[in-house]
Design a protein around this motif. Structure first.
Motif, PDB file in Angstrom:
ATOM      1  N   GLN A 134     -24.607  -6.398  -5.231  1.00 47.97           N
ATOM      2  CA  GLN A 134     -25.541  -5.290  -5.027  1.00 47.97           C
ATOM      3  C   GLN A 134     -24.829  -3.946  -5.236  1.00 47.97           C
ATOM      4  O   GLN A 134     -25.360  -3.060  -5.913  1.00 47.97           O
ATOM      5  CB  GLN A 134     -26.119  -5.377  -3.610  1.00 47.97           C
ATOM      6  CG  GLN A 134     -27.230  -4.421  -3.337  1.00 47.97           C
ATOM      7  CD  GLN A 134     -27.838  -4.655  -1.950  1.00 47.97           C
ATOM      8  OE1 GLN A 134     -27.668  -5.714  -1.356  1.00 47.97           O
ATOM      9  NE2 GLN A 134     -28.526  -3.657  -1.453  1.00 47.97           N
ATOM     10  N   VAL A 135     -23.626  -3.797  -4.691  1.00 45.73           N
ATOM     11  CA  VAL A 135     -22.848  -2.566  -4.877  1.00 45.73           C
ATOM     12  C   VAL A 135     -22.459  -2.412  -6.342  1.00 45.73           C
ATOM     13  O   VAL A 135     -22.545  -1.315  -6.915  1.00 45.73           O
ATOM     14  CB  VAL A 135     -21.594  -2.566  -3.968  1.00 45.73           C
ATOM     15  CG1 VAL A 135     -20.648  -1.431  -4.326  1.00 45.73           C
ATOM     16  CG2 VAL A 135     -21.995  -2.493  -2.504  1.00 45.73           C
ATOM     17  N   PHE A 136     -22.057  -3.514  -6.956  1.00 46.34           N
ATOM     18  CA  PHE A 136     -21.676  -3.515  -8.375  1.00 46.34           C
ATOM     19  C   PHE A 136     -22.819  -2.974  -9.240  1.00 46.34           C
ATOM     20  O   PHE A 136     -22.616  -2.103 -10.080  1.00 46.34           O
ATOM     21  CB  PHE A 136     -21.309  -4.944  -8.794  1.00 46.34           C
ATOM     22  CG  PHE A 136     -20.921  -5.101 -10.236  1.00 46.34           C
ATOM     23  CD1 PHE A 136     -19.619  -4.851 -10.649  1.00 46.34           C
ATOM     24  CD2 PHE A 136     -21.844  -5.506 -11.184  1.00 46.34           C
ATOM     25  CE1 PHE A 136     -19.251  -5.005 -11.971  1.00 46.34           C
ATOM     26  CE2 PHE A 136     -21.490  -5.662 -12.508  1.00 46.34           C
ATOM     27  CZ  PHE A 136     -20.179  -5.402 -12.907  1.00 46.34           C
ATOM     28  N   ASP A 137     -24.021  -3.497  -9.011  1.00 47.80           N
ATOM     29  CA  ASP A 137     -25.175  -3.070  -9.807  1.00 47.80           C
ATOM     30  C   ASP A 137     -25.614  -1.650  -9.469  1.00 47.80           C
ATOM     31  O   ASP A 137     -25.889  -0.853 -10.369  1.00 47.80           O
ATOM     32  CB  ASP A 137     -26.354  -4.035  -9.590  1.00 47.80           C
ATOM     33  CG  ASP A 137     -26.102  -5.417 -10.171  1.00 47.80           C
ATOM     34  OD1 ASP A 137     -25.224  -5.549 -11.062  1.00 47.80           O
ATOM     35  OD2 ASP A 137     -26.758  -6.376  -9.718  1.00 47.80           O
ATOM     36  N   ALA A 138     -25.674  -1.325  -8.194  1.00 45.67           N
ATOM     37  CA  ALA A 138     -26.177  -0.015  -7.768  1.00 45.67           C
ATOM     38  C   ALA A 138     -25.258   1.120  -8.211  1.00 45.67           C
ATOM     39  O   ALA A 138     -25.733   2.176  -8.640  1.00 45.67           O
ATOM     40  CB  ALA A 138     -26.356   0.017  -6.254  1.00 45.67           C
ATOM     41  N   ASP A 139     -23.950   0.914  -8.117  1.00 50.52           N
ATOM     42  CA  ASP A 139     -22.994   1.979  -8.436  1.00 50.52           C
ATOM     43  C   ASP A 139     -22.410   1.857  -9.838  1.00 50.52           C
ATOM     44  O   ASP A 139     -21.515   2.605 -10.199  1.00 50.52           O
ATOM     45  CB  ASP A 139     -21.871   1.998  -7.402  1.00 50.52           C
ATOM     46  CG  ASP A 139     -22.364   2.390  -6.023  1.00 50.52           C
ATOM     47  OD1 ASP A 139     -23.511   2.860  -5.903  1.00 50.52           O
ATOM     48  OD2 ASP A 139     -21.600   2.223  -5.053  1.00 50.52           O
ATOM     49  N   LYS A 140     -22.903   0.889 -10.594  1.00 51.13           N
ATOM     50  CA  LYS A 140     -22.512   0.696 -12.002  1.00 51.13           C
ATOM     51  C   LYS A 140     -20.992   0.565 -12.188  1.00 51.13           C
ATOM     52  O   LYS A 140     -20.372   1.272 -12.965  1.00 51.13           O
ATOM     53  CB  LYS A 140     -23.065   1.817 -12.866  1.00 51.13           C
ATOM     54  CG  LYS A 140     -24.584   1.858 -12.865  1.00 51.13           C
ATOM     55  CD  LYS A 140     -25.106   2.901 -13.786  1.00 51.13           C
ATOM     56  CE  LYS A 140     -26.595   3.026 -13.869  1.00 51.13           C
ATOM     57  NZ  LYS A 140     -27.466   2.246 -13.114  1.00 51.13           N
ATOM     58  N   TYR A 141     -20.422  -0.388 -11.436  1.00 46.99           N
ATOM     59  CA  TYR A 141     -18.998  -0.679 -11.591  1.00 46.99           C
ATOM     60  C   TYR A 141     -18.777  -1.511 -12.841  1.00 46.99           C
ATOM     61  O   TYR A 141     -19.632  -2.295 -13.243  1.00 46.99           O
ATOM     62  CB  TYR A 141     -18.463  -1.456 -10.370  1.00 46.99           C
ATOM     63  CG  TYR A 141     -18.134  -0.564  -9.204  1.00 46.99           C
ATOM     64  CD1 TYR A 141     -16.865  -0.029  -9.062  1.00 46.99           C
ATOM     65  CD2 TYR A 141     -19.100  -0.259  -8.252  1.00 46.99           C
ATOM     66  CE1 TYR A 141     -16.560   0.786  -8.000  1.00 46.99           C
ATOM     67  CE2 TYR A 141     -18.806   0.568  -7.187  1.00 46.99           C
ATOM     68  CZ  TYR A 141     -17.533   1.089  -7.069  1.00 46.99           C
ATOM     69  OH  TYR A 141     -17.239   1.906  -6.011  1.00 46.99           O
ATOM     70  N   ASP A 142     -17.599  -1.344 -13.442  1.00 51.89           N
ATOM     71  CA  ASP A 142     -17.195  -2.182 -14.567  1.00 51.89           C
ATOM     72  C   ASP A 142     -16.427  -3.414 -14.084  1.00 51.89           C
ATOM     73  O   ASP A 142     -16.466  -4.457 -14.727  1.00 51.89           O
ATOM     74  CB  ASP A 142     -16.295  -1.387 -15.530  1.00 51.89           C
ATOM     75  CG  ASP A 142     -17.044  -0.232 -16.173  1.00 51.89           C
ATOM     76  OD1 ASP A 142     -18.122  -0.483 -16.737  1.00 51.89           O
ATOM     77  OD2 ASP A 142     -16.554   0.910 -16.078  1.00 51.89           O
ATOM     78  N   LEU A 143     -15.760  -3.258 -12.952  1.00 52.53           N
ATOM     79  CA  LEU A 143     -14.915  -4.335 -12.443  1.00 52.53           C
ATOM     80  C   LEU A 143     -14.745  -4.164 -10.935  1.00 52.53           C
ATOM     81  O   LEU A 143     -14.460  -3.065 -10.467  1.00 52.53           O
ATOM     82  CB  LEU A 143     -13.526  -4.281 -13.116  1.00 52.53           C
ATOM     83  CG  LEU A 143     -12.463  -5.267 -12.665  1.00 52.53           C
ATOM     84  CD1 LEU A 143     -12.855  -6.690 -13.048  1.00 52.53           C
ATOM     85  CD2 LEU A 143     -11.112  -4.913 -13.275  1.00 52.53           C
ATOM     86  N   ILE A 144     -14.939  -5.263 -10.204  1.00 50.92           N
ATOM     87  CA  ILE A 144     -14.630  -5.276  -8.776  1.00 50.92           C
ATOM     88  C   ILE A 144     -13.683  -6.440  -8.535  1.00 50.92           C
ATOM     89  O   ILE A 144     -13.978  -7.573  -8.897  1.00 50.92           O
ATOM     90  CB  ILE A 144     -15.898  -5.411  -7.906  1.00 50.92           C
ATOM     91  CG1 ILE A 144     -16.780  -4.166  -8.069  1.00 50.92           C
ATOM     92  CG2 ILE A 144     -15.523  -5.600  -6.435  1.00 50.92           C
ATOM     93  CD1 ILE A 144     -18.061  -4.186  -7.253  1.00 50.92           C
ATOM     94  N   LEU A 145     -12.564  -6.142  -7.899  1.00 50.51           N
ATOM     95  CA  LEU A 145     -11.540  -7.138  -7.610  1.00 50.51           C
ATOM     96  C   LEU A 145     -11.565  -7.492  -6.134  1.00 50.51           C
ATOM     97  O   LEU A 145     -11.897  -6.663  -5.292  1.00 50.51           O
ATOM     98  CB  LEU A 145     -10.153  -6.588  -7.956  1.00 50.51           C
ATOM     99  CG  LEU A 145      -9.952  -6.108  -9.392  1.00 50.51           C
ATOM    100  CD1 LEU A 145      -8.630  -5.374  -9.520  1.00 50.51           C
ATOM    101  CD2 LEU A 145     -10.001  -7.286 -10.340  1.00 50.51           C
TER     102      LEU A 145
END
Length: 169
Positions: A134-145
């Motif tokens: 949800q955070v990845f999509d909402a904040d438009k991250y390219d990569l989360i480790l």
């Protein structure tokens, strides 16, 4: 030969890092500390309380049995000189069997607790992964480790993920 190979690898690594650092300004990277997430989130705290409630009675009962067994052993030690050989052996055998039974029940309790703890942890991690997505999509991250060896506070989004996880029902 090894030193030339190491030098070539070092040059390639520096070139890669230089190339990546130019691109990294465009990348949005986040880091999640899974251990902190499973310790601080409301879901983790609730799971810990559920496990405590589920296993506290069995644990207390086993501790009571252990105390009674210890008292019976002390009583036998005091009375042993006045007991007949057969009576002493019989009581020692009974205490030994009760001790083995207690050990088996303690082992079963521990195994049941670990199994339930793993089930709860799997549930928390599943929910946490949804929160990360949800955070990845909402904040438009390219990569989360997850669980990097080192990460600076600028990329640490653990608190944000915990907040999203806490908001889930």
């Amino acid at each position: 030969m090894k030193s030339k190979l190491l030098f070539a690898m070092a040059v390639a690594a520096v070139a890669t890092v230089t190339s990546l650092s130019a691109q990294a300004q465009e990348l949005k990277i986040g880091y999640v500390n899974t251990e902190r997430l499973t310790r601080e989130s409301n879901a983790a705290k609730a799971a810990e309380q559920r496990l405590q409630a589920e296993f506290s009675k069995r644990d207390k009962d086993l501790k009571d049995v252990e105390t009674k067994l210890r008292q019976a052993e002390e009583k036998l030690d005091k009375e042993a000189p006045s007991l007949s050989e057969n009576e002493r052996i019989k009581r020692q055998r009974n205490l030994s069997e009760e001790g083995l039974s207690l050990q088996r029940k303690q082992r079963e309790l521990k195994e049941d607790f670990v199994r339930r703890q793993n089930e709860e942890m799997a549930n928390i991690l599943d929910r946490a992964n949804r929160a990360v997505k949800q955070v990845f999509d909402a904040d438009k991250y390219d990569l989360i480790l997850q669980d990097a060896i080192m990460a600076g506070p600028r990329v640490d989004i653990t608190k944000k993920v915990i907040d999203v996880l806490n908001a889930q029902k």
